[in-house]
Design a protein around this motif. Sequence first.
Motif, PDB file in Angstrom:
ATOM      1  N   ASN A 528       6.769  -3.553   3.067  1.00  0.00           N
ATOM      2  CA  ASN A 528       5.804  -3.121   2.055  1.00  0.00           C
ATOM      3  C   ASN A 528       5.162  -4.319   1.362  1.00  0.00           C
ATOM      4  N   ASP A 626       4.682   8.357   1.602  1.00  0.00           N
ATOM      5  CA  ASP A 626       5.686   8.770   0.634  1.00  0.00           C
ATOM      6  C   ASP A 626       5.136   8.582  -0.781  1.00  0.00           C
ATOM      7  N   LYS A 629       6.240   5.966  -3.427  1.00  0.00           N
ATOM      8  CA  LYS A 629       5.809   4.575  -3.353  1.00  0.00           C
ATOM      9  C   LYS A 629       4.623   4.290  -4.274  1.00  0.00           C
ATOM     10  N   PRO A 641      -0.378  -0.346  -5.235  1.00  0.00           N
ATOM     11  CA  PRO A 641       0.780   0.154  -4.480  1.00  0.00           C
ATOM     12  C   PRO A 641       1.195  -0.798  -3.363  1.00  0.00           C
ATOM     13  N   GLU A 642       2.499  -0.861  -3.137  1.00  0.00           N
ATOM     14  CA  GLU A 642       3.035  -1.649  -2.031  1.00  0.00           C
ATOM     15  C   GLU A 642       3.360  -0.702  -0.881  1.00  0.00           C
ATOM     16  N   LEU A 643       2.594  -0.820   0.183  1.00  0.00           N
ATOM     17  CA  LEU A 643       2.726   0.063   1.341  1.00  0.00           C
ATOM     18  C   LEU A 643       2.832  -0.771   2.610  1.00  0.00           C
ATOM     19  N   ASP A 647       2.303   2.834   7.077  1.00  0.00           N
ATOM     20  CA  ASP A 647       1.781   3.795   6.108  1.00  0.00           C
ATOM     21  C   ASP A 647       0.257   3.889   6.195  1.00  0.00           C
TER      22      ASP A 647
END
Length: 828
Positions: A528, A626, A629, A641-643, A647
């Motif tokens: 992520n 998700d 997250k 956001p950390e993806l 994702d």
Amino acid sequence: MSQEKLMGSSFFNSRYFKLSIYSILGLFVLVVCFFFIISKTQLPDTEELENPKYEIASQFISADGEAFGKVFKYNREWLDFKDINPLIIRALIATEDKRYFSHSGIDFKGTARAIFFLGNKGGASTITQQMAKLFFTQRSKSFPKRIWQKLKEWVIAIEFEKRYTKEEILAMYLNKSDFLYDAVGIGAAAKTYFGKDQKLLAVEEVAVLIGMLKNPRVFNPIINPQNCSNRRSVVLSQMVKMDFLTKDEYLNKRIKPINTKNFRREIHHDGLAPYFRSELTKWLKKMLDEDKYRKPDGSKYNLYLDGLKIYTTIDTRIQKYAESSMQEHMSQLQTKYFDRWKGKDFMTYKADKEKIDLRKKQLIQMMKDSDRYKQIKSRHMTQVFGEITNLMDNPPLDDTDIFRMFEEEEHPGHLKKLLKNKSIDQSQADGYSTIMDSKQWPLLKKQWIKMQKAINISFNTKTRMQIFSYNEISGEKVVEMTPMDSIKYHLQHMQMGSITVDPKTGNILSWIGGIGHKYFQYDHVNSNRQVGSTFKPFIYSTAIIENALSPCFKVEDVKQCIQAHDPNFNLSSTWCPGNSDNKFTGLSFTLRQALKESKNSVSVYLMKEIGNVQSVKNLVGNLGIDKTKIPDFPSICLGTPELSVMDMACAYTAFANDGIVTKPIFVSRIEDKNGRIIYTAVPEQKRAINPAYNFVIVDMLKYVASIIQSKFKSEVAGKTGTTNDYKDGWFVGFTPELVISTWVGGDQEFIRFNTLSDGQGAVMARPFFEKLLLKIEADNRLGFGKNSVFMRPEEEMIEIDCSKYETALPAQGGEDAKSKPSDFDEEF
């Protein structure tokens, strides 16, 4: 009656004659009983004979039918007799057992010859006996025991001949034989020693491998090339005697040098898609541990021994293009990185004391993770650690623990302070006290000090070593440097994570987890990282869907704020983010143009119009990400956001596939060695966005990517992303047939470029997309790019032609403004 007749009659009636007869009969009965006892007590049971244990490598098979990787304890490929090169069979028969097809497991003529000549004119073991030995007996140096083993092999060989055809026995023998260098079986041996499939072996290459059956080390072409050459000549001459080879062919083949230039011991990090294979192995281990994936007898499958066939979605052609594109792009990017940092210390550049200390700790941790450090530590500390372990259960002996004990000895009361501020608990403190009160403590201190000195010398002394290199075909080069410098050198390499996905099936067609698996094992596909502006299409989509906004709707580029204590967002202080250049033009931008130029001001405006974070999270959840997250803060509109690469690929499949999200998959099915299906993938799809709204979003993302459209046959769309301080560069691009999600950055946040022109997603990640898609479209075998246009819905709910809203748009900031390369660049 003559005297001779009387004497003969008396002999036959004598007790000596009767004793001889009884002895012969007794010996016969004894032999029969002996064989009966062996067959009943010493033989493997019937099931083991009928299903002998093969430790077969599990294979990874691509969507285009190529075997591109293995997982094994023993590197063995299973071959059926019909698939074996006929030259191999002929060479084997001629060399090892010329009467193979005429005996029933034991060659009595050969046995008699071996006994009479004491083995000087050939051994007595048939191929069937040799196979029995491979499966069920181990050679003993004791002569009596060896006789016993030989008798067992005879009986086992006869039993094998009852249960299998001659052809099956040959295949089993060739599959079981060990050729060293992790090559078990003729199939693996052909690839290891000659770099080719066994079907393609020439007769002189076949002779090398068959010659190794006698002793794979003594007659090995790598270890003992002269012995190997001599043995090859023996095999070839035996083939002449059996009319499998002419005399002229023999004379020609025997003088050829043995070519081992393609010799390559199979190593897991070598070959195609190493990161994918590594991640797949982890997934398989976890999956096979589940109760629903069991053998018919209820036992677990062993990935390393059971010869599973894992049919993956990877297309080796696209994977090769992805790896070559990565090599081309990342080598250029790395050269630029080293050039930009020349004369600067990346450990201290523009860093305060806190950051410098943190970076040093990270560097030290990398040193501790190295094999060199672990070996030195083991050499110095194993004995005393063992003594302490015998003294107490689970002793605290990590490096941090030892430093705490040293500190306590130098400054009494240190452990009490740690207890007070809850850095340690009472059980840890008790453990430290027990060790420090023990008689092993002085030895531990002494060895620890010696270890520290040894580490300091070792890591700061120049030595010859191999390091990663883009400039060598092998991916590495030999240099002289200190181990500490090598850690710093490797730390400064930019990394990549990227996958290519078919948005309709979810099949992952290529997987790039990093730049070189041998030196950088960490996979970046599922890690992520902040996604920056690649998240903004989700904000725009939510606004278009929930607020019915047109892509032609105009928003002024002015400071936008979300006030403190706004009930919709619950911020403790007012939030007023700036644009990437910290300037506001005051001009009006259509949403389409604002997305292209990544105007933060417009993203904040849309967040306010949406009125809450949950609506965005709901959309993102529908796109397969998700929701946990996603932070509950409005700053998500700027890409906080950390993806993962995975994702983002999943979410963008909806844009490419008419609003239907397709979960990416990488395995289509798994079979055991008998062809029994263990697992079959079930595609997961759902409608996430109405087709009419989806087409509006796609049209906006086409406009964003219009600067590169002319290069491709397919219609392309996509979005770049860049995070604070240029730590992460993203590009998620797509066509109607492919989604390519790509991240580029350093493993540590301070491994980065220093300017937007170098560190933005359009420079860090987008060139890879362009290189890869061009290669894919150029390969006519793949069939991508032909009439590849995005589906237009039958019913259009929102007008996307801005000219119908008004006759003209502003020359500055509007869509009529001349696009520059920087229009496609942005910063978080």
